[in-house]
Design an enzyme around this catalytic site. Structure first.
Site, PDB file in Angstrom:
ATOM      1  N   TYR A  73       6.066 -10.017   6.778  1.00 18.86           N
ATOM      2  CA  TYR A  73       5.980  -8.578   6.992  1.00 18.86           C
ATOM      3  C   TYR A  73       6.442  -8.263   8.406  1.00 18.86           C
ATOM      4  O   TYR A  73       6.198  -9.035   9.333  1.00 18.86           O
ATOM      5  CB  TYR A  73       4.550  -8.072   6.816  1.00 18.86           C
ATOM      6  CG  TYR A  73       4.123  -7.865   5.379  1.00 18.86           C
ATOM      7  CD1 TYR A  73       4.399  -6.665   4.728  1.00 18.86           C
ATOM      8  CD2 TYR A  73       3.452  -8.857   4.683  1.00 18.86           C
ATOM      9  CE1 TYR A  73       4.007  -6.464   3.406  1.00 18.86           C
ATOM     10  CE2 TYR A  73       3.057  -8.664   3.356  1.00 18.86           C
ATOM     11  CZ  TYR A  73       3.337  -7.466   2.736  1.00 18.86           C
ATOM     12  OH  TYR A  73       2.960  -7.264   1.430  1.00 18.86           O
ATOM     13  N   ASP A  81       0.820  -1.206   0.000  1.00 18.11           N
ATOM     14  CA  ASP A  81       0.000   0.000   0.000  1.00 18.11           C
ATOM     15  C   ASP A  81       0.858   1.261   0.000  1.00 18.11           C
ATOM     16  O   ASP A  81       2.073   1.211   0.211  1.00 18.11           O
ATOM     17  CB  ASP A  81      -0.924   0.017   1.222  1.00 18.11           C
ATOM     18  CG  ASP A  81      -1.959  -1.090   1.174  1.00 18.11           C
ATOM     19  OD1 ASP A  81      -2.320  -1.506   0.064  1.00 18.11           O
ATOM     20  OD2 ASP A  81      -2.404  -1.531   2.253  1.00 18.11           O
TER      21      ASP A  81
END
Length: 261
Positions: free
Chosen positions: A110, A52
């Site tokens: 992540y 994002d």
């Protein structure tokens, strides 16, 4: 036609995510423009995932097709001269013809970084989430363990890209003290839209006493996004590791420039 796989890293602060868009500057578009100048033809890159806006990557993989004769090992130096300072191609390799950066990916990790201090540090702005409250790491670790395994993760998914299933397998969810930051490392076979950031926000709610660690299984079972924690800001999130088979996997597992992991 050759299939080149690249390993890269980037600071996502100045970009509207990875994916090419019509009106916004993105990492993929910037990379394609640089590769086109090096290869002498229009380039379309396939990335390992859609990070994002504001999200960073310590390790990212992308591939593209080309008939250029430039050796793969020379590609990073050639393309980096045409990239801005916040994107760097660190390695490249000739990949199998059927390699696809997203479809061939086995799992991803992540890392969400939290700067836990009463006083903010401007050097962590947009690179870690400033969180001045006391953190209960023991409670957070108990909650993180509840996410591990194969579950339906609808409860920690924001409305966005549609997927065939919301079931994913989380291999680990670690809460680690790393110098000035608390690092939340999440490894899974795939991630839903904002899943990692929602899981991080849920652990912060656990730390604050708003959710009990043992409530996580019931929250996942009910699948109600309103029962879990908030989606924390993007600046603290990094794609930190990616796994593949074969020569691309060897490239991605190699040491990072400057000792970064």
């Amino acid at each position: 036609m050759r299939n080149i796989a690249m390993r890269l890293m980037y600071d996502g602060t100045n970009y509207h995510g990875w994916q090419v868009q019509k009106t916004e500057i993105t990492v993929a578009q910037t990379l394609e423009n640089a590769l086109a100048k090096v290869c002498g033809h229009r380039v379309k890159v396939t990335g390992c995932g859609r990070t994002d806006a504001g999200v960073h990557a310590l390790r990212y993989c992308a591939n593209f097709k080309t008939d250029s004769a430039i050796p793969a090992e020379r590609l990073p130096l050639a393309v980096n001269t045409r990239l801005p300072r916040d994107i760097s191609v660190t390695d490249a390799v000739d990949a199998p013809e059927d390699f696809n950066a997203i479809l061939s990916c086995l799992k991803k990790e992540y890392t969400y970084k939290i700067y836990n201090s009463r006083i903010k540090d401007p050097f962590y702005a947009d690179r870690a989430y400033f969180y001045p409250q006391r953190m209960d790491l023991e409670r957070m670790r108990r909650a993180a363990a509840q996410f591990v395994g194969t579950h339906d993760f609808r409860a920690v998914r924001s409305v966005g890209t549609e997927t065939k299933t919301t079931v994913r397998t989380v291999y680990w969810f670690a809460v680690e003290e790393n110098g000035p930051t608390i690092d939340l490392r999440i490894c899974a076979d795939g991630f839903l839209y904002n899943m990692a950031r929602a899981m991080a926000g849920t652990l912060l709610y656990v730390s604050e006493g708003k959710i009990e660690p043992e409530e996580i299984p019931a929250i996942l079972e009910r699948g109600d996004r309103r029962l879990s924690g908030p989606t924390v800001p993007p600046g603290g999130l990094y794609l930190s590791r990616i796994w593949y088979d074969g020569p691309v996997g060897e490239m991605m597992a190699g040491p990072s420039p400057g000792g970064k992991v």
